[in-house]
Design a protein around this motif. Structure first.
Motif, PDB file in Angstrom:
ATOM      1  N   GLY A 134       0.802  -1.216   0.000  1.00 55.36           N
ATOM      2  CA  GLY A 134       0.000   0.000   0.000  1.00 55.36           C
ATOM      3  C   GLY A 134       0.836   1.267   0.000  1.00 55.36           C
ATOM      4  O   GLY A 134       1.562   1.551  -0.942  1.00 55.36           O
ATOM      5  N   ARG A 135       0.792   1.994   1.112  1.00 57.91           N
ATOM      6  CA  ARG A 135       1.418   3.323   1.150  1.00 57.91           C
ATOM      7  C   ARG A 135       2.887   3.310   1.530  1.00 57.91           C
ATOM      8  O   ARG A 135       3.543   4.346   1.513  1.00 57.91           O
ATOM      9  N   VAL A 136       3.409   2.157   1.953  1.00 55.81           N
ATOM     10  CA  VAL A 136       4.824   2.110   2.367  1.00 55.81           C
ATOM     11  C   VAL A 136       5.558   0.955   1.705  1.00 55.81           C
ATOM     12  O   VAL A 136       4.944  -0.006   1.239  1.00 55.81           O
ATOM     13  N   CYS A 137       6.877   1.068   1.681  1.00 51.86           N
ATOM     14  CA  CYS A 137       7.672  -0.096   1.315  1.00 51.86           C
ATOM     15  C   CYS A 137       8.857  -0.193   2.268  1.00 51.86           C
ATOM     16  O   CYS A 137       9.245   0.796   2.906  1.00 51.86           O
ATOM     17  N   LEU A 138       9.374  -1.399   2.410  1.00 48.81           N
ATOM     18  CA  LEU A 138      10.520  -1.662   3.276  1.00 48.81           C
ATOM     19  C   LEU A 138      11.689  -2.018   2.379  1.00 48.81           C
ATOM     20  O   LEU A 138      11.571  -2.873   1.505  1.00 48.81           O
ATOM     21  N   ALA A 169      18.054  11.314   7.313  1.00 49.03           N
ATOM     22  CA  ALA A 169      16.691  11.036   7.781  1.00 49.03           C
ATOM     23  C   ALA A 169      16.721  10.300   9.120  1.00 49.03           C
ATOM     24  O   ALA A 169      15.970  10.639  10.045  1.00 49.03           O
ATOM     25  N   LEU A 170      17.598   9.299   9.225  1.00 46.77           N
ATOM     26  CA  LEU A 170      17.711   8.539  10.483  1.00 46.77           C
ATOM     27  C   LEU A 170      17.975   9.472  11.658  1.00 46.77           C
ATOM     28  O   LEU A 170      17.323   9.388  12.703  1.00 46.77           O
ATOM     29  N   CYS A 171      18.957  10.370  11.474  1.00 50.73           N
ATOM     30  CA  CYS A 171      19.312  11.315  12.549  1.00 50.73           C
ATOM     31  C   CYS A 171      18.158  12.233  12.859  1.00 50.73           C
ATOM     32  O   CYS A 171      17.883  12.530  14.021  1.00 50.73           O
ATOM     33  N   HIS A 172      17.493  12.680  11.794  1.00 45.44           N
ATOM     34  CA  HIS A 172      16.428  13.668  11.961  1.00 45.44           C
ATOM     35  C   HIS A 172      15.358  13.161  12.928  1.00 45.44           C
ATOM     36  O   HIS A 172      14.966  13.863  13.858  1.00 45.44           O
ATOM     37  N   TYR A 173      14.874  11.913  12.712  1.00 45.48           N
ATOM     38  CA  TYR A 173      13.783  11.487  13.603  1.00 45.48           C
ATOM     39  C   TYR A 173      14.278  10.746  14.841  1.00 45.48           C
ATOM     40  O   TYR A 173      13.695  10.877  15.907  1.00 45.48           O
ATOM     41  N   ARG A 174      15.400  10.001  14.730  1.00 49.71           N
ATOM     42  CA  ARG A 174      15.855   9.237  15.902  1.00 49.71           C
ATOM     43  C   ARG A 174      16.410  10.137  17.010  1.00 49.71           C
ATOM     44  O   ARG A 174      16.502   9.717  18.153  1.00 49.71           O
ATOM     45  N   SER A 175      16.808  11.364  16.650  1.00 48.56           N
ATOM     46  CA  SER A 175      17.376  12.252  17.668  1.00 48.56           C
ATOM     47  C   SER A 175      16.290  13.023  18.434  1.00 48.56           C
ATOM     48  O   SER A 175      16.585  13.680  19.428  1.00 48.56           O
ATOM     49  N   LEU A 176      15.040  12.928  17.986  1.00 47.55           N
ATOM     50  CA  LEU A 176      13.964  13.649  18.691  1.00 47.55           C
ATOM     51  C   LEU A 176      13.714  12.984  20.048  1.00 47.55           C
ATOM     52  O   LEU A 176      13.567  11.755  20.120  1.00 47.55           O
ATOM     53  N   SER A 206       5.672   5.407  -0.024  1.00 46.92           N
ATOM     54  CA  SER A 206       5.686   5.118  -1.465  1.00 46.92           C
ATOM     55  C   SER A 206       5.425   6.364  -2.307  1.00 46.92           C
ATOM     56  O   SER A 206       6.079   6.580  -3.327  1.00 46.92           O
ATOM     57  N   ALA A 207       4.496   7.204  -1.861  1.00 53.21           N
ATOM     58  CA  ALA A 207       4.101   8.368  -2.678  1.00 53.21           C
ATOM     59  C   ALA A 207       5.233   9.376  -2.843  1.00 53.21           C
ATOM     60  O   ALA A 207       5.327  10.031  -3.880  1.00 53.21           O
ATOM     61  N   THR A 208       6.086   9.510  -1.835  1.00 51.91           N
ATOM     62  CA  THR A 208       7.129  10.559  -1.883  1.00 51.91           C
ATOM     63  C   THR A 208       8.540   9.997  -2.028  1.00 51.91           C
ATOM     64  O   THR A 208       9.474  10.721  -2.354  1.00 51.91           O
ATOM     65  N   GLY A 209       8.707   8.708  -1.712  1.00 52.17           N
ATOM     66  CA  GLY A 209      10.055   8.116  -1.721  1.00 52.17           C
ATOM     67  C   GLY A 209      10.868   8.501  -0.493  1.00 52.17           C
ATOM     68  O   GLY A 209      12.057   8.182  -0.405  1.00 52.17           O
ATOM     69  N   CYS A 210      10.238   9.206   0.471  1.00 51.32           N
ATOM     70  CA  CYS A 210      10.972   9.648   1.670  1.00 51.32           C
ATOM     71  C   CYS A 210      11.045   8.523   2.704  1.00 51.32           C
ATOM     72  O   CYS A 210      10.067   7.796   2.912  1.00 51.32           O
ATOM     73  N   MET A 211      12.203   8.457   3.370  1.00 51.95           N
ATOM     74  CA  MET A 211      12.348   7.519   4.490  1.00 51.95           C
ATOM     75  C   MET A 211      11.624   8.131   5.683  1.00 51.95           C
ATOM     76  O   MET A 211      11.952   9.238   6.114  1.00 51.95           O
ATOM     77  N   ILE A 212      10.642   7.397   6.235  1.00 46.91           N
ATOM     78  CA  ILE A 212       9.829   7.947   7.330  1.00 46.91           C
ATOM     79  C   ILE A 212      10.018   7.166   8.625  1.00 46.91           C
ATOM     80  O   ILE A 212       9.391   7.484   9.628  1.00 46.91           O
TER      81      ILE A 212
END
Ligand SMILES: CC(C)(COP(=O)(O)OP(=O)(O)OC[C@H]1O[C@@H](n2cnc3c(N)ncnc32)[C@H](O)[C@@H]1OP(=O)(O)O)[C@@H](O)C(=O)NCCC(=O)NCCS
Length: 188
Positions: free
Chosen positions: A12-16, A26-33, A76-82
């Motif tokens: 659906g909306r994501v892929c692994l 991206a990893l740093c951006h969210y894991r550091s919050l 999937s829609a943006t290709g961004c790692m979330i």
């Protein structure tokens, strides 16, 4: 039961997919919050942590006893790692796995983690042929407990102050799901 990761797993909306060199930011951006790190093993997460996680995964494959295999969750829609999710194969029984997941706060509350872990469970039970998957959450981590219950996991234990965690005693829930329970759920 070690097996080559077959490339992106879509749902659906994501892929692994495998971690890539470009994922460090991206990893740093969210894991550091602080709100993301609160119930996780790390206190802080900087560029060096991201680089070494990615580097350690260059030749790693899922289903190797005693190791974690971490994957990127991509919108999937943006290709961004979330976010990212991980799979640990138990050292004494490779038919049993443990899951973990982390989602950027910007993408929480939309069902992405449910979809990502659903996709991972299809892979773990279907392709890897696992018998049982478990997850451990901090007893105060309500969103995480809700996630595993939503996926059909049973709560098997509530450990009281069983772990010295970030300067104080913490309590944990243990959740588990058998392959036959997942298959029954998918069929229904
Ligand atoms: C644990 C974590 C991944 C859960 O994230 P989440 O956003 O709550 O889970 P989902 O992405 O599945 O989203 C579910 C929410 O979206 C809502 N939602 C919206 N659309 C949805 C859809 N199509 N399908 C399912 N849920 C949907 C659900 O109602 C739910 O909201 P609610 O909690 O307000 O009821 C996240 O809190 C996190 O990354 N925390 C920090 C790291 C961490 O502690 N990890 C756990 C370690 S074990």
């Amino acid at each position: 039961m070690g097996q080559l990761f077959p490339g992106p797993l879509s749902s659906g909306r994501v892929c692994l997919r495998r971690l890539e060199a470009g994922d460090a930011e991206a990893l740093c951006h969210y894991r550091s919050l602080p709100e993301v790190a609160r119930y996780q093993s790390w206190e802080s997460f900087g560029p060096n942590d991201a680089e070494s996680l990615i580097h350690d995964h260059r030749d790693r494959e899922p289903g190797i006893p005693g190791t974690w295999f971490q994957m990127a969750i991509v919108e999937s829609a943006t290709g961004c790692m979330i976010g990212d999710c991980g799979l640990r194969c138990l050292i004494d029984d490779p038919r049993q796995m443990e899951l973990g997941v982390t989602l950027a706060t910007s993408h929480q509350g939309r069902g992405y983690a449910t979809e990502a872990l659903g996709c991972l469970l299809d892979f773990v039970f279907g392709t890897l042929g696992a018998h049982r998957v478990s997850a451990v959450t901090d007893a105060d981590n309500a969103r995480s407990a809700a996630l595993f219950k939503r996926l059909g996991f049973r709560q098997e234990a509530h450990f009281i102050e069983n772990i010295w965690f970030k300067g104080q005693w913490g309590s944990e829930f243990k959740f588990a799901l058998l392959r036959r329970e997942w298959e029954l759920r998918q069929a229904g």
